[in-house]
Design a protein around this motif. Structure first.
Motif, short mmCIF file in Angstrom:
data_model
loop_
_atom_site.label_atom_id
_atom_site.label_comp_id
_atom_site.label_asym_id
_atom_site.label_seq_id
_atom_site.Cartn_x
_atom_site.Cartn_y
_atom_site.Cartn_z
N ARG A 52 1.12 -1.37 0.13
CA ARG A 52 0.09 0.15 0.11
C ARG A 52 0.89 1.29 -0.23
N SER A 53 0.49 2.36 -0.69
CA SER A 53 1.21 3.57 -0.61
C SER A 53 1.34 3.87 0.96
N ASN A 54 2.61 4.50 1.17
CA ASN A 54 2.90 4.70 2.54
C ASN A 54 3.38 3.71 3.41
N VAL A 55 3.34 2.44 3.09
CA VAL A 55 3.58 1.08 3.82
C VAL A 55 5.21 1.38 4.19
N GLY A 56 5.72 2.23 3.63
CA GLY A 56 7.40 2.11 3.85
C GLY A 56 8.24 1.37 2.88
N LYS A 57 7.78 1.40 1.60
CA LYS A 57 8.57 0.84 0.28
C LYS A 57 9.76 1.35 0.07
N SER A 58 9.70 2.74 -0.05
CA SER A 58 11.04 3.24 -0.83
C SER A 58 12.05 3.27 0.63
N SER A 59 11.26 3.52 1.79
CA SER A 59 12.63 3.38 2.89
C SER A 59 13.21 2.20 3.31
N HIS A 75 9.71 8.54 -6.41
CA HIS A 75 9.07 9.32 -5.72
C HIS A 75 8.43 10.45 -6.49
N LYS A 169 7.73 -1.00 9.93
CA LYS A 169 7.67 0.20 10.97
C LYS A 169 7.56 -0.65 12.34
N ASP A 171 9.60 -0.28 14.63
CA ASP A 171 10.08 0.59 15.62
C ASP A 171 8.76 1.06 16.39
N GLU A 172 7.71 1.20 15.68
CA GLU A 172 6.43 1.77 16.20
C GLU A 172 5.50 0.66 16.62
N SER A 203 12.32 -2.65 10.40
CA SER A 203 12.18 -1.53 10.58
C SER A 203 13.32 -0.76 9.80
N SER A 204 12.83 0.13 8.88
CA SER A 204 13.89 0.89 8.16
C SER A 204 14.70 2.02 9.11
N GLN A 205 13.93 2.28 10.27
CA GLN A 205 14.60 3.29 11.22
C GLN A 205 15.67 2.60 11.79
#
Ligand SMILES: Nc1nc2c(ncn2[C@@H]2O[C@H](COP(=O)(O)OP(=O)(O)O)[C@@H](O)[C@H]2O)c(=O)[nH]1
Ligand SMILES: [Mg+2]
Length: 226
Positions: A52-59, A75, A169, A171-172, A203-205
């Motif tokens: 889904r959009s915003n799922v963190g794919k690019s990250s 992007h 995500k 970390d969230e 987690s990409s973070q």
């Protein structure tokens, strides 16, 4: 882990270093396709990332390849409905594999015509792309599976493409909820014929799960003798 009892089966640990090396090498954007007749010629094995959009794919693509802005290419406005191809390991034609950033789905405001062109492009690519070895479907770890994810699984099953769910995500997400989130996804996948029965929580973070995902990709290559 599924193959731990089989002494002949390669263990994930063996692939940690392989995976690290694979993703530490060259990685560059090589091709964008917005129509099915605009795909690059088939070459080395391909793995694709959907979600889904915003799922963190690019990250996650950036985290995997240790880049800050690799996937920023996708992007750029107008490029979001494209399949973006990246060469990994070396420059074409000697790349070891390709990473494909797929257009996001489930964007609430998407028009009918946008959805239909998305479906056409995805279906066209997923069917008959012999070099496509696996699709990683990213699912937001804070929310778990959504109906649009199940639609995506259906599409992948109908195209007989192997896929694996990656939760994002981490970390969230509270530690106490991590196992439950994974269990629920596995339960949701139980009847999906082409789904790989293992989930990686990333987690990409913080980088959690990223080495495991790299190792999984290296294992996939090894299993194909590449
Ligand atoms: N906390 C946290 N936020 C993330 C993570 N990955 C992505 N995000 C955030 O989620 C939003 C969407 O990320 P992006 O990679 O652009 O998603 P895409 O639309 O799937 O490519 C951005 O605000 C990111 O900073 C993560 O691992 N942890
Ligand atoms: Mg993106």
């Amino acid at each position: 882990m599924q193959d731990q009892d089989d002494p002949a089966a390669p263990q994930e640990l063996d692939f940690a270093e392989e995976g690290r090396k694979l993703f530490a090498g060259h990685c560059d954007f090589i091709w964008a396709a917005s129509k099915i007749d605009g795909l690059p010629p088939m070459g080395p094995p391909e793995i694709a990332f959907a979600g889904r959009s915003n799922v963190g794919k690019s990250s996650l693509l950036n985290a995997l390849t240790n880049r800050k802005a690799l996937a920023r290419t996708s992007h750029t406005p107008g490029r979001t409905q494209q399949l973006n191809f990246f060469a990994l390991g070396a420059e074409p034609p000697n790349e070891r594999m390709r990473l494909i950033d797929m257009p996001g789905y489930g964007y609430a405001a998407a028009s009918k015509s946008k959805i239909s062109s998305w479906t056409q492009l995805m279906r066209g690519y997923l069917r008959g792309r012999a070099s496509l070895k696996r699709v990683y479907v990213l699912v937001d770890g804070r929310h778990g599976l959504k109906d649009v994810d199940l639609e995506m699984f259906k599409l992948l099953d109908s195209c007989a493409v192997s896929y694996q769910v990656i939760l994002t995500k981490r970390d969230e997400v509270k530690k106490a909820e991590v196992d439950d989130r994974i269990e629920k996804v596995l339960a949701g996948l139980a009847r999906q014929t082409a789904a790989f029965p293992e989930v990686i929580f990333t987690s990409s973070q913080t980088g959690e799960g990223v080495p495991e995902l790299r190792a999984g990709v290296a294992r996939l290559l090894a299993q194909m003798g590449m």
